[in-house]
Design a protein around this motif. Structure first.
Motif, PDB file in Angstrom:
ATOM      1  N   ALA A  81     -24.919  11.224  -4.067  1.00  0.00           N
ATOM      2  CA  ALA A  81     -25.783  11.428  -5.378  1.00  0.00           C
ATOM      3  C   ALA A  81     -27.041  10.792  -5.238  1.00  0.00           C
ATOM      4  N   SER A  82     -27.203   9.828  -4.696  1.00  0.00           N
ATOM      5  CA  SER A  82     -28.520   9.073  -4.784  1.00  0.00           C
ATOM      6  C   SER A  82     -29.399   9.878  -3.758  1.00  0.00           C
ATOM      7  N   GLY A  83     -29.053  10.482  -2.662  1.00  0.00           N
ATOM      8  CA  GLY A  83     -29.902  11.276  -1.752  1.00  0.00           C
ATOM      9  C   GLY A  83     -30.151  12.339  -2.444  1.00  0.00           C
ATOM     10  N   VAL A  84     -29.327  13.138  -3.367  1.00  0.00           N
ATOM     11  CA  VAL A  84     -29.777  14.339  -4.125  1.00  0.00           C
ATOM     12  C   VAL A  84     -30.735  13.976  -4.920  1.00  0.00           C
ATOM     13  N   HIS A  85     -30.489  12.871  -5.818  1.00  0.00           N
ATOM     14  CA  HIS A  85     -31.448  12.481  -6.848  1.00  0.00           C
ATOM     15  C   HIS A  85     -32.824  12.251  -6.333  1.00  0.00           C
ATOM     16  N   ALA A  86     -32.943  11.422  -5.076  1.00  0.00           N
ATOM     17  CA  ALA A  86     -34.410  11.108  -4.618  1.00  0.00           C
ATOM     18  C   ALA A  86     -34.910  12.405  -3.990  1.00  0.00           C
ATOM     19  N   LYS A  87     -34.288  13.522  -3.448  1.00  0.00           N
ATOM     20  CA  LYS A  87     -34.834  14.405  -2.778  1.00  0.00           C
ATOM     21  C   LYS A  87     -34.991  15.568  -3.511  1.00  0.00           C
ATOM     22  N   LEU A  88     -34.103  15.823  -4.542  1.00  0.00           N
ATOM     23  CA  LEU A  88     -34.162  17.292  -5.551  1.00  0.00           C
ATOM     24  C   LEU A  88     -34.205  16.819  -6.802  1.00  0.00           C
ATOM     25  N   ILE A  89     -33.593  16.019  -7.492  1.00  0.00           N
ATOM     26  CA  ILE A  89     -33.602  16.013  -8.983  1.00  0.00           C
ATOM     27  C   ILE A  89     -34.539  15.008  -9.352  1.00  0.00           C
ATOM     28  N   ASP A  90     -34.876  13.820  -9.373  1.00  0.00           N
ATOM     29  CA  ASP A  90     -35.655  12.848  -9.561  1.00  0.00           C
ATOM     30  C   ASP A  90     -37.414  13.870  -9.427  1.00  0.00           C
ATOM     31  N   PRO A  91     -37.611  14.418  -8.103  1.00  0.00           N
ATOM     32  CA  PRO A  91     -38.963  15.042  -8.156  1.00  0.00           C
ATOM     33  C   PRO A  91     -39.053  16.164  -9.082  1.00  0.00           C
ATOM     34  N   ASP A  92     -37.987  16.755  -9.538  1.00  0.00           N
ATOM     35  CA  ASP A  92     -38.042  18.091 -10.375  1.00  0.00           C
ATOM     36  C   ASP A  92     -38.309  17.500 -11.806  1.00  0.00           C
ATOM     37  N   LEU A  93     -37.635  16.391 -12.170  1.00  0.00           N
ATOM     38  CA  LEU A  93     -37.562  15.786 -13.428  1.00  0.00           C
ATOM     39  C   LEU A  93     -39.057  15.129 -13.741  1.00  0.00           C
ATOM     40  N   ALA A  94     -39.692  14.502 -12.687  1.00  0.00           N
ATOM     41  CA  ALA A  94     -41.034  14.083 -12.633  1.00  0.00           C
ATOM     42  C   ALA A  94     -41.955  15.155 -12.963  1.00  0.00           C
ATOM     43  N   ARG A  95     -41.657  15.935 -12.317  1.00  0.00           N
ATOM     44  CA  ARG A  95     -42.844  17.335 -12.318  1.00  0.00           C
ATOM     45  C   ARG A  95     -42.543  17.685 -13.860  1.00  0.00           C
ATOM     46  N   GLY A  99     -41.251  16.347 -16.723  1.00  0.00           N
ATOM     47  CA  GLY A  99     -41.711  15.371 -17.645  1.00  0.00           C
ATOM     48  C   GLY A  99     -43.073  15.371 -17.742  1.00  0.00           C
ATOM     49  N   ALA A 100     -43.855  15.375 -16.778  1.00  0.00           N
ATOM     50  CA  ALA A 100     -45.387  15.220 -16.672  1.00  0.00           C
ATOM     51  C   ALA A 100     -45.930  16.342 -17.303  1.00  0.00           C
ATOM     52  N   TYR A 101     -45.214  17.686 -16.966  1.00  0.00           N
ATOM     53  CA  TYR A 101     -45.914  18.913 -17.748  1.00  0.00           C
ATOM     54  C   TYR A 101     -45.597  18.882 -19.011  1.00  0.00           C
ATOM     55  N   ILE A 102     -44.555  18.353 -19.596  1.00  0.00           N
ATOM     56  CA  ILE A 102     -44.250  18.447 -20.977  1.00  0.00           C
ATOM     57  C   ILE A 102     -45.355  17.418 -21.636  1.00  0.00           C
ATOM     58  N   GLU A 103     -45.386  16.273 -21.223  1.00  0.00           N
ATOM     59  CA  GLU A 103     -46.405  15.260 -21.664  1.00  0.00           C
ATOM     60  C   GLU A 103     -47.625  15.861 -21.728  1.00  0.00           C
ATOM     61  N   ARG A 104     -48.393  16.477 -20.783  1.00  0.00           N
ATOM     62  CA  ARG A 104     -49.578  17.099 -20.925  1.00  0.00           C
ATOM     63  C   ARG A 104     -49.637  18.067 -21.857  1.00  0.00           C
ATOM     64  N   GLU A 105     -48.720  18.954 -22.081  1.00  0.00           N
ATOM     65  CA  GLU A 105     -48.626  19.743 -22.942  1.00  0.00           C
ATOM     66  C   GLU A 105     -48.794  19.384 -24.589  1.00  0.00           C
ATOM     67  N   LEU A 106     -47.831  18.464 -24.727  1.00  0.00           N
ATOM     68  CA  LEU A 106     -47.793  17.668 -25.972  1.00  0.00           C
ATOM     69  C   LEU A 106     -49.089  16.825 -26.382  1.00  0.00           C
ATOM     70  N   SER A 107     -49.826  16.568 -25.347  1.00  0.00           N
ATOM     71  CA  SER A 107     -50.974  16.011 -25.465  1.00  0.00           C
ATOM     72  C   SER A 107     -52.189  16.872 -26.020  1.00  0.00           C
TER      73      SER A 107
END
Length: 252
Positions: free
Chosen positions: A161-175, A177-185
């Motif tokens: 699970a940690s490997g999947v998070h590090a390589k797939l899930i977390d980078p996707d969520l970071a991207r 999350g940053a996109y939503i933050e920019r748009e709401l700014s």
């Protein structure tokens, strides 16, 4: 699985006066919302409250496996919530329900056709479930797997699970999350500077993110969710809908 007795909520009474942004065509009979606790159907109640539409809630509760009860299959063959009945029509899927209700009863919650805000409206209506929810669902699935496997293989499951998070899930969520933050700014709401049904559609995945992946939510995003939580219609929907754990998960 027991089903709670239904309760009817009639809107537009002395305690709630319609405003220019919530005036709407009224259905000939109350819309029935087949409402499951801690689910996407909460945002349907919120939409109906925003539009001052008459509706009846039929409550269903999740089983110990967190799945919807079999009774919902009698309403729609998928056996999931939300589902509404409006006269003879049965409508499933939260995005489709929101679009149906807004197009038929509440066009004030949708930007003018052909405008830039209308394009953003369509984008976020699909983004909510098409882009934001999948990695959040994967987060839930992997967390559940680690908790449910036998203890002697839990370290292996946790490592996977940690490997999947590090390589797939977390980078996707970071991207994302940053996109939503920019748009709401750039604007007060997702489809411009006026509140719309796109904000209602985006509410559930953002609340789920606050519960499962709050580190990926920026300050503008947190501020946005707190702002919609403070809306009177949102609060009324919480009171009438019952258990909804996601409403109090926002980070400080």
């Amino acid at each position: 699985m027991s089903k709670h007795s239904s309760s009817t909520t009639m809107l537009g009474d002395q305690q709630q006066q319609p405003t220019p942004t919530t005036m709407s065509t009224q259905p000939s009979s109350p819309i029935i919302v087949h409402h499951l606790n801690n689910s996407r159907s909460q945002r349907i109640l919120w939409l109906l409250e925003e539009l001052n539409l008459p509706y009846e809630i039929k409550h269903y509760r999740r089983g110990s496996d967190q799945r919807a009860p079999k009774e919902l299959e009698a309403v729609h063959s998928l056996g999931k919530s939300p589902v509404i009945t409006d006269g003879a029509r049965v409508v499933a899927e939260s995005g489709a329900i929101i679009e149906y209700i807004v197009d038929k009863y509440g066009k004030a919650l949708k930007p003018a056709p052909g405008s830039d805000d209308a394009l953003q409206y369509t984008h976020w209506m699909h983004f909510a479930e098409g882009s934001l929810m999948p990695p959040l669902l994967m987060t839930l699935v992997f967390s559940s797997v680690v908790k449910q496997v036998p203890f002697f293989i839990r370290p292996v499951a946790s490592a996977i699970a940690s490997g999947v998070h590090a390589k797939l899930i977390d980078p996707d969520l970071a991207r994302i999350g940053a996109y939503i933050e920019r748009e709401l700014s750039k604007t007060d709401y997702f489809a411009g500077n006026q509140f719309s049904a796109a904000d209602i559609q985006m509410s559930f995945p953002l609340e789920a993110a606050a519960s499962r992946a709050s580190s990926f939510l920026g300050p503008k995003t947190v501020e946005f969710v707190k702002k919609i939580h403070a809306r009177p219609a949102y609060q009324r929907a919480l009171e009438k809908g019952g258990e909804y754990a996601y409403a109090d998960k926002m980070p400080c």
